[in-house]
Design a protein around this motif. Sequence first.
Motif, PDB file in Angstrom:
ATOM      1  N   ALA A   1       2.141   4.702   1.346  1.00 50.40           N
ATOM      2  CA  ALA A   1       2.239   5.270   2.700  1.00 50.40           C
ATOM      3  C   ALA A   1       3.215   6.440   2.700  1.00 50.40           C
ATOM      4  O   ALA A   1       4.298   6.349   2.119  1.00 50.40           O
TER       5      ALA A   1
ATOM      6  N   PHE B   1      -1.391   1.884  -5.726  1.00 48.06           N
ATOM      7  CA  PHE B   1      -1.283   1.242  -4.413  1.00 48.06           C
ATOM      8  C   PHE B   1      -2.100   1.959  -3.336  1.00 48.06           C
ATOM      9  O   PHE B   1      -2.074   1.576  -2.165  1.00 48.06           O
TER      10      PHE B   1
ATOM     11  N   TYR C   1       4.451  14.601  -1.332  1.00 50.43           N
ATOM     12  CA  TYR C   1       3.028  14.745  -0.999  1.00 50.43           C
ATOM     13  C   TYR C   1       2.904  15.939  -0.056  1.00 50.43           C
ATOM     14  O   TYR C   1       3.567  15.992   0.988  1.00 50.43           O
TER      15      TYR C   1
ATOM     16  N   SER D   1       3.804   7.904   5.828  1.00 49.65           N
ATOM     17  CA  SER D   1       4.130   8.025   7.254  1.00 49.65           C
ATOM     18  C   SER D   1       5.507   7.462   7.564  1.00 49.65           C
ATOM     19  O   SER D   1       5.829   7.238   8.729  1.00 49.65           O
TER      20      SER D   1
ATOM     21  N   SER E   1      -6.888  -0.648   7.088  1.00 48.37           N
ATOM     22  CA  SER E   1      -6.393  -1.113   5.794  1.00 48.37           C
ATOM     23  C   SER E   1      -6.457  -2.629   5.706  1.00 48.37           C
ATOM     24  O   SER E   1      -6.136  -3.327   6.668  1.00 48.37           O
ATOM     25  N   ARG E   2      -6.821  -3.130   4.514  1.00 50.44           N
ATOM     26  CA  ARG E   2      -6.869  -4.590   4.302  1.00 50.44           C
ATOM     27  C   ARG E   2      -5.481  -5.192   4.443  1.00 50.44           C
ATOM     28  O   ARG E   2      -5.331  -6.346   4.814  1.00 50.44           O
TER      29      ARG E   2
ATOM     30  N   CYS F   1       3.554   3.943   9.687  1.00 58.33           N
ATOM     31  CA  CYS F   1       2.297   3.801  10.426  1.00 58.33           C
ATOM     32  C   CYS F   1       1.229   3.260   9.485  1.00 58.33           C
ATOM     33  O   CYS F   1       0.976   3.850   8.433  1.00 58.33           O
ATOM     34  N   LEU F   2       0.620   2.137   9.880  1.00 62.02           N
ATOM     35  CA  LEU F   2      -0.384   1.488   9.031  1.00 62.02           C
ATOM     36  C   LEU F   2      -1.752   1.578   9.688  1.00 62.02           C
ATOM     37  O   LEU F   2      -1.908   1.220  10.872  1.00 62.02           O
TER      38      LEU F   2
ATOM     39  N   LEU G   1       0.845  -1.199   0.000  1.00 68.08           N
ATOM     40  CA  LEU G   1       0.000   0.000   0.000  1.00 68.08           C
ATOM     41  C   LEU G   1       0.879   1.248   0.000  1.00 68.08           C
ATOM     42  O   LEU G   1       2.035   1.209   0.444  1.00 68.08           O
TER      43      LEU G   1
ATOM     44  N   HIS H   1      -3.867   3.643  14.105  1.00 60.22           N
ATOM     45  CA  HIS H   1      -2.792   3.078  13.295  1.00 60.22           C
ATOM     46  C   HIS H   1      -1.914   2.144  14.152  1.00 60.22           C
ATOM     47  O   HIS H   1      -1.940   2.210  15.380  1.00 60.22           O
TER      48      HIS H   1
ATOM     49  N   TYR I   1      -0.032  15.224  -4.844  1.00 50.35           N
ATOM     50  CA  TYR I   1       1.320  14.833  -5.245  1.00 50.35           C
ATOM     51  C   TYR I   1       2.041  16.050  -5.803  1.00 50.35           C
ATOM     52  O   TYR I   1       1.449  16.859  -6.523  1.00 50.35           O
TER      53      TYR I   1
HETATM   54  C1  LIG Z   1      -0.056   9.903  -0.408  1.00 48.14           C
HETATM   55  C2  LIG Z   1      -0.738   8.843   0.429  1.00 48.14           C
HETATM   56  C3  LIG Z   1      -0.171   8.472   1.630  1.00 48.14           C
HETATM   57  C4  LIG Z   1      -0.752   7.479   2.421  1.00 48.14           C
HETATM   58  N1  LIG Z   1      -0.156   7.118   3.589  1.00 48.14           N
HETATM   59  C5  LIG Z   1      -0.677   6.119   4.326  1.00 48.14           C
HETATM   60  C6  LIG Z   1      -0.010   5.697   5.503  1.00 48.14           C
HETATM   61  O1  LIG Z   1       1.037   6.201   5.875  1.00 48.14           O
HETATM   62  N2  LIG Z   1      -0.567   4.676   6.195  1.00 48.14           N
HETATM   63  C7  LIG Z   1      -1.721   4.070   5.804  1.00 48.14           C
HETATM   64  O2  LIG Z   1      -2.172   3.134   6.486  1.00 48.14           O
HETATM   65  N3  LIG Z   1      -2.389   4.458   4.681  1.00 48.14           N
HETATM   66  C8  LIG Z   1      -1.867   5.452   3.936  1.00 48.14           C
HETATM   67  N4  LIG Z   1      -2.497   5.848   2.788  1.00 48.14           N
HETATM   68  C9  LIG Z   1      -3.760   5.219   2.408  1.00 48.14           C
HETATM   69  C10 LIG Z   1      -3.590   3.856   1.761  1.00 48.14           C
HETATM   70  O3  LIG Z   1      -2.639   3.872   0.718  1.00 48.14           O
HETATM   71  C11 LIG Z   1      -4.952   3.419   1.164  1.00 48.14           C
HETATM   72  O4  LIG Z   1      -5.935   3.472   2.155  1.00 48.14           O
HETATM   73  C12 LIG Z   1      -4.889   2.034   0.555  1.00 48.14           C
HETATM   74  O5  LIG Z   1      -6.017   1.857  -0.278  1.00 48.14           O
HETATM   75  C13 LIG Z   1      -4.891   0.937   1.598  1.00 48.14           C
HETATM   76  O6  LIG Z   1      -4.963  -0.278   0.914  1.00 48.14           O
HETATM   77  P1  LIG Z   1      -5.481  -1.612   1.594  1.00 48.14           P
HETATM   78  O7  LIG Z   1      -6.808  -1.325   2.239  1.00 48.14           O
HETATM   79  O8  LIG Z   1      -5.539  -2.579   0.461  1.00 48.14           O
HETATM   80  O9  LIG Z   1      -4.436  -1.992   2.600  1.00 48.14           O
HETATM   81  C14 LIG Z   1      -1.940   6.842   1.989  1.00 48.14           C
HETATM   82  C15 LIG Z   1      -2.517   7.224   0.770  1.00 48.14           C
HETATM   83  C16 LIG Z   1      -1.914   8.204  -0.016  1.00 48.14           C
HETATM   84  C17 LIG Z   1      -2.526   8.575  -1.330  1.00 48.14           C
END
Ligand SMILES: Cc1cc2nc3c(=O)[nH]c(=O)nc-3n(C[C@H](O)[C@H](O)[C@H](O)COP(=O)(O)O)c2cc1C
Length: 164
Positions: free
Chosen positions: A40, A89, A153, A42, A61-62, A56-57, A38, A132, A158
């Motif tokens: 991120a 992603f 970002y 963070s 998130s899936r 940080c997740l 995915l 998270h 972006y």
């Molecule tokens: C620029 C940007 C930064 C992101 N940073 C994070 C992050 O640090 N942690 C996080 O959990 N999701 C972050 N996200 C959101 C995930 O990428 C998004 O929710 C993703 O669809 C999660 O996929 P999943 O549900 O398949 O795991 C970010 C999205 C963008 C566009």
Amino acid sequence: MSKDLETDSRALRDALGCFGTGVTVVTTLDAQGDPVGLTANSFTSVSLDPELLLVCLSRASRSTPHFLEADSFAVNVLHVGQKDIAQRFATREGDRFENTACESWSTGVPILTDSLANFECRKYAEHDGGDHIILVGHVLGVRYEAEYDPLLYFRGGYRELHLY
Ligand SMILES: Cc1cc2nc3c(=O)[nH]c(=O)nc-3n(C[C@H](O)[C@H](O)[C@H](O)COP(=O)(O)O)c2cc1C
């Protein structure tokens, strides 16, 4: 601009968005050995000795349960030419890895080929971070391209920094 968090829930997000970051794709393998990843922003360096970083997740998130199960993961820092990967992603539709060139190093987690930088990590710690999980990795291997420009970002969009 000063805002009261209790009356303006958007203010915290907007204020945090003033901190410009790079953009990464964090990757691992699920229990079946299939790639997971995915977008991120963070990502933060933590320690040089030992060599630690964190990401940080979201608990929503899936991908997060797979990162909790896995013992290794990678952080792939994106360059300006990888905005399509950042978008792919971060969206739920489509196979994120179908058109994404990857390679394996020592642990087998997906390393995105031709990125600005790659960090392969062994999981070092997991911490509670509210909604998270703070995932700390011990860096096993790195690669970087000295003359690629970073994808950034900032304020919800972006951005590109062109130095080369
Ligand atoms: C620029 C940007 C930064 C992101 N940073 C994070 C992050 O640090 N942690 C996080 O959990 N999701 C972050 N996200 C959101 C995930 O990428 C998004 O929710 C993703 O669809 C999660 O996929 P999943 O549900 O398949 O795991 C970010 C999205 C963008 C566009």
